[in-house]
Design a protein around this motif. Structure first.
Motif, PDB file in Angstrom:
ATOM      1  N   LEU A 191      24.094  31.857  20.729  1.00 53.75           N
ATOM      2  CA  LEU A 191      24.752  32.354  19.517  1.00 53.75           C
ATOM      3  C   LEU A 191      24.619  31.367  18.367  1.00 53.75           C
ATOM      4  CD1 LEU A 191      26.454  34.462  18.071  1.00 53.75           C
ATOM      5  CD2 LEU A 191      28.500  33.441  19.101  1.00 53.75           C
ATOM      6  N   ALA A 192      24.823  30.099  18.646  1.00 47.31           N
ATOM      7  CA  ALA A 192      24.731  29.079  17.605  1.00 47.31           C
ATOM      8  C   ALA A 192      23.316  28.971  17.050  1.00 47.31           C
ATOM      9  CB  ALA A 192      25.196  27.734  18.151  1.00 47.31           C
ATOM     10  N   HIS A 193      22.325  28.989  17.919  1.00 47.99           N
ATOM     11  CA  HIS A 193      20.942  28.912  17.457  1.00 47.99           C
ATOM     12  C   HIS A 193      20.562  30.147  16.648  1.00 47.99           C
ATOM     13  CE1 HIS A 193      20.411  25.615  20.496  1.00 47.99           C
ATOM     14  NE2 HIS A 193      19.609  25.167  19.540  1.00 47.99           N
ATOM     15  N   GLN A 194      21.050  31.302  17.054  1.00 50.18           N
ATOM     16  CA  GLN A 194      20.803  32.509  16.270  1.00 50.18           C
ATOM     17  C   GLN A 194      21.404  32.378  14.870  1.00 50.18           C
ATOM     18  OE1 GLN A 194      22.637  35.538  18.698  1.00 50.18           O
ATOM     19  NE2 GLN A 194      20.720  36.068  19.750  1.00 50.18           N
ATOM     20  N   ALA A 195      22.648  31.922  14.816  1.00 45.89           N
ATOM     21  CA  ALA A 195      23.343  31.798  13.534  1.00 45.89           C
ATOM     22  C   ALA A 195      22.636  30.817  12.605  1.00 45.89           C
ATOM     23  CB  ALA A 195      24.793  31.365  13.767  1.00 45.89           C
ATOM     24  N   ALA A 196      22.209  29.700  13.169  1.00 44.90           N
ATOM     25  CA  ALA A 196      21.523  28.702  12.359  1.00 44.90           C
ATOM     26  C   ALA A 196      20.167  29.201  11.871  1.00 44.90           C
ATOM     27  CB  ALA A 196      21.361  27.413  13.161  1.00 44.90           C
ATOM     28  N   ALA A 197      19.421  29.846  12.765  1.00 43.92           N
ATOM     29  CA  ALA A 197      18.084  30.324  12.396  1.00 43.92           C
ATOM     30  C   ALA A 197      18.142  31.412  11.340  1.00 43.92           C
ATOM     31  CB  ALA A 197      17.361  30.839  13.643  1.00 43.92           C
ATOM     32  N   LEU A 198      19.173  32.257  11.397  1.00 41.50           N
ATOM     33  CA  LEU A 198      19.281  33.372  10.458  1.00 41.50           C
ATOM     34  C   LEU A 198      20.074  33.018   9.208  1.00 41.50           C
ATOM     35  CD1 LEU A 198      19.995  36.169  13.092  1.00 41.50           C
ATOM     36  CD2 LEU A 198      17.891  35.895  11.766  1.00 41.50           C
ATOM     37  N   GLY A 199      20.774  31.884   9.236  1.00 39.12           N
ATOM     38  CA  GLY A 199      21.566  31.473   8.081  1.00 39.12           C
ATOM     39  C   GLY A 199      22.713  32.416   7.781  1.00 39.12           C
ATOM     40  N   VAL A 200      23.401  32.886   8.818  1.00 32.32           N
ATOM     41  CA  VAL A 200      24.453  33.884   8.615  1.00 32.32           C
ATOM     42  C   VAL A 200      25.692  33.263   7.973  1.00 32.32           C
ATOM     43  CG1 VAL A 200      23.641  35.234  10.573  1.00 32.32           C
ATOM     44  CG2 VAL A 200      25.480  33.573  10.916  1.00 32.32           C
ATOM     45  N   GLU A 201      26.485  34.135   7.351  1.00 37.65           N
ATOM     46  CA  GLU A 201      27.710  33.690   6.695  1.00 37.65           C
ATOM     47  C   GLU A 201      28.866  33.546   7.673  1.00 37.65           C
ATOM     48  OE1 GLU A 201      28.447  36.628   3.737  1.00 37.65           O
ATOM     49  OE2 GLU A 201      26.456  36.417   2.820  1.00 37.65           O
ATOM     50  N   ALA A 202      28.874  34.353   8.725  1.00 34.04           N
ATOM     51  CA  ALA A 202      30.011  34.338   9.649  1.00 34.04           C
ATOM     52  C   ALA A 202      29.563  34.697  11.057  1.00 34.04           C
ATOM     53  CB  ALA A 202      31.081  35.322   9.183  1.00 34.04           C
ATOM     54  N   VAL A 203      30.339  34.208  12.013  1.00 33.42           N
ATOM     55  CA  VAL A 203      30.132  34.491  13.431  1.00 33.42           C
ATOM     56  C   VAL A 203      31.475  34.899  14.018  1.00 33.42           C
ATOM     57  CG1 VAL A 203      29.651  33.456  15.682  1.00 33.42           C
ATOM     58  CG2 VAL A 203      28.184  32.931  13.736  1.00 33.42           C
ATOM     59  N   ALA A 204      31.500  35.992  14.774  1.00 34.12           N
ATOM     60  CA  ALA A 204      32.721  36.415  15.451  1.00 34.12           C
ATOM     61  C   ALA A 204      32.539  36.249  16.955  1.00 34.12           C
ATOM     62  CB  ALA A 204      33.039  37.871  15.119  1.00 34.12           C
ATOM     63  N   VAL A 205      33.577  35.708  17.604  1.00 35.32           N
ATOM     64  CA  VAL A 205      33.537  35.435  19.039  1.00 35.32           C
ATOM     65  C   VAL A 205      34.657  36.231  19.694  1.00 35.32           C
ATOM     66  CG1 VAL A 205      33.574  33.657  20.810  1.00 35.32           C
ATOM     67  CG2 VAL A 205      32.696  33.116  18.530  1.00 35.32           C
ATOM     68  N   ALA A 206      34.303  37.202  20.516  1.00 36.17           N
ATOM     69  CA  ALA A 206      35.305  38.094  21.096  1.00 36.17           C
ATOM     70  C   ALA A 206      36.264  37.356  22.027  1.00 36.17           C
ATOM     71  CB  ALA A 206      34.615  39.235  21.841  1.00 36.17           C
ATOM     72  N   ASP A 207      35.745  36.431  22.828  1.00 39.29           N
ATOM     73  CA  ASP A 207      36.580  35.664  23.755  1.00 39.29           C
ATOM     74  C   ASP A 207      37.133  34.446  23.014  1.00 39.29           C
ATOM     75  OD1 ASP A 207      37.766  34.217  25.759  1.00 39.29           O
ATOM     76  OD2 ASP A 207      36.048  34.291  27.121  1.00 39.29           O
ATOM     77  N   GLU A 208      38.406  34.477  22.721  1.00 37.12           N
ATOM     78  CA  GLU A 208      39.013  33.391  21.936  1.00 37.12           C
ATOM     79  C   GLU A 208      38.888  32.042  22.643  1.00 37.12           C
ATOM     80  OE1 GLU A 208      42.837  34.195  20.215  1.00 37.12           O
ATOM     81  OE2 GLU A 208      42.479  36.358  20.181  1.00 37.12           O
ATOM     82  N   ARG A 209      38.796  32.050  23.964  1.00 40.98           N
ATOM     83  CA  ARG A 209      38.672  30.795  24.699  1.00 40.98           C
ATOM     84  C   ARG A 209      37.340  30.104  24.434  1.00 40.98           C
ATOM     85  NH1 ARG A 209      39.648  33.504  30.439  1.00 40.98           N
ATOM     86  NH2 ARG A 209      38.123  34.866  29.394  1.00 40.98           N
ATOM     87  N   ALA A 210      36.360  30.872  23.939  1.00 40.90           N
ATOM     88  CA  ALA A 210      35.033  30.309  23.683  1.00 40.90           C
ATOM     89  C   ALA A 210      34.848  29.835  22.252  1.00 40.90           C
ATOM     90  CB  ALA A 210      33.960  31.354  24.018  1.00 40.90           C
ATOM     91  N   VAL A 211      35.864  30.014  21.412  1.00 49.01           N
ATOM     92  CA  VAL A 211      35.717  29.695  19.987  1.00 49.01           C
ATOM     93  C   VAL A 211      35.410  28.219  19.768  1.00 49.01           C
ATOM     94  CG1 VAL A 211      36.966  29.526  17.791  1.00 49.01           C
ATOM     95  CG2 VAL A 211      37.076  31.623  19.148  1.00 49.01           C
ATOM     96  N   GLY A 212      36.118  27.351  20.462  1.00 46.39           N
ATOM     97  CA  GLY A 212      35.903  25.919  20.289  1.00 46.39           C
ATOM     98  C   GLY A 212      34.492  25.512  20.653  1.00 46.39           C
TER      99      GLY A 212
END
Length: 399
Positions: free
Chosen positions: A39-60
């Motif tokens: 997810l992080a590599h996707q976000a960085a490669a695409l330069g997205v404005e926001a990322v949503a994480v359904a499992d709150e335990r994985a947010v950190g």
């Protein structure tokens, strides 16, 4: 916007997008959180404005990976965060989330006026009446290969045209359509009897002959539950009654579905078994995306076969028709009980034929007490939770 970006649909959507950088820009990604590095590599490669994480335990964990990748994307948490992202300003929301979690995101995208490329069939199955109420005509572009195919087989518009939520079709009058024919590969066990299915293993069920999918949908394809869900979805998208929808087994998965007309003619959509084609159709609507996947090689010999569905060995489709006709909360119960039974099968605590047997028992005990026009999210989620609890009870007794 890509929801479910780390899954099969999401990763293929990113391949389509990155192949056309001058045409597409992704503003946000959502995922469960189980693959934070991806997810992080996707976000960085695409330069997205926001990322949503359904499992709150994985947010950190996701936030840390985003920093390591140099992404400054805003992080939204929980199912509420995914739904919030679905309503962000964009042209198209691709909902590729797996399971019931996709419903709130579907509703958020529709209510925000976004064009919805829908790959999450469960949100339509579970919340059909709510989705129909929220969607404007033509606001949904179906990404399931079967419904993507059907949407292209209604060739002309006329007064009194077929009512449809689905974009991509120019509808024929209802009285000209004899039936919809939805094809099924038949999965890895299509020639087996019910008795021969008793000992199949999760590894065998996961060995789909034509499609590469996630574990739940792959097992659903083996049981034909996935095809049952698609029949309900076709009914909701195209407003065709259940007795006007038929499933046929087509192992080659080249004809993705057909519309049969009263004059005896049938229109079919054919393409190689690649989800990149319907994904590209969904995110590029109303234009096609060039070279989404290689076409059929018409210079080679082909043999395409069709056979009737064996309802005795695979009763999931007929059960789905009963559930869809009942309406209300019944489809939500069918879906929820199946998800619990599939999890038990994958965990090797439930036999393969018992998946649909469990679903059938839970459905038989359910009473649809709320009219479709009066349904709320709370009532749908209550039915979902009851079905899961009852399925787990039945599974425990079966062990």
């Amino acid at each position: 916007m890509i929801l479910g970006s780390t899954g099969s649909i999401g990763t293929q959507a990113i391949e389509v997008v990155t192949a056309e950088p001058d045409r597409f820009r992704v503003v946000g990604l959502a995922a469960g959180g189980g693959r934070p590095d991806v997810l992080a590599h996707q976000a960085a490669a695409l330069g997205v404005e926001a990322v949503a994480v359904a499992d709150e335990r994985a947010v950190g964990d996701v936030s840390a990976r985003l920093r390591e990748c140099g992404s400054s994307a805003k992080v939204l948490a929980g199912s509420e965060g995914v739904a919030e992202l679905a309503a962000w300003q964009c042209d198209v929301v691709l909902n590729g989330i797996t399971g019931a979690l996709g419903l709130e995101s579907t509703l958020a995208a529709l209510r925000a006026g976004r064009l919805l490329a829908l790959a999450n069939k469960e949100s339509l199955i579970i919340g059909g009446p709510l989705v129909r109420e929220a969607a404007e005509p033509g606001q949904i572009v179906p990404v399931d290969s079967e419904h993507f195919a059907l949407a292209q087989c209604f060739p002309r518009a006329a007064p009194g045209a077929l009512s449809s939520l689905a974009q991509g079709q120019v509808a024929a009058p209802l009285d000209e359509v004899r039936r919809l024919v939805i094809t099924a590969s038949g999965g890895p066990f299509r020639a087996r009897t019910r008795e021969e299915l008793a000992g199949v293993t999760p590894a065998e069920a996961m060995n789909h002959p034509t499609w590469d999918m996630g574990p739940v949908i792959t097992v659903n394809s083996a049981t034909l539950v996935n095809k049952g869900l698609e029949v309900i979805e076709a009914h909701l998208l195209f407003d065709i009654p259940f007795d006007g929808i038929e499933v046929v087994v087509h192992p080659q998965s080249v004809i993705h579905s057909m519309v049969e007309y009263v004059d005896g003619s049938t229109l079919a959509q054919a393409s190689p078994p690649s989800m990149r084609i319907p994904i590209a159709y969904g995110i590029g609507w109303p234009e096609r995306v060039g070279a989404a996947a290689p076409p059929i090689d018409w210079t080679s010999a082909h043999t395409w076969t069709f056979a009737p569905l064996d309802d005795d060995a695979f009763p999931a489709v007929s059960l789905a028709c009963e559930v869809g006709s009942a309406g209300g909360t019944a489809p939500a119960v069918y879906n929820a009980a199946n998800e619990e039974a599939v999890a038990a099968f994958l965990g090797e605590t439930l036999a393969f034929p018992a998946i649909v047997d469990t679903v059938a028992q839970v459905v038989s005990e359910h009473r649809v007490g709320v009219a479709a026009s009066d349904l709320s999210l709370a009532e749908l989620y209550a039915a979902d939770e009851w079905a899961r609890r009852r399925a787990r009870e039945l599974i425990t007794r079966a062990v």
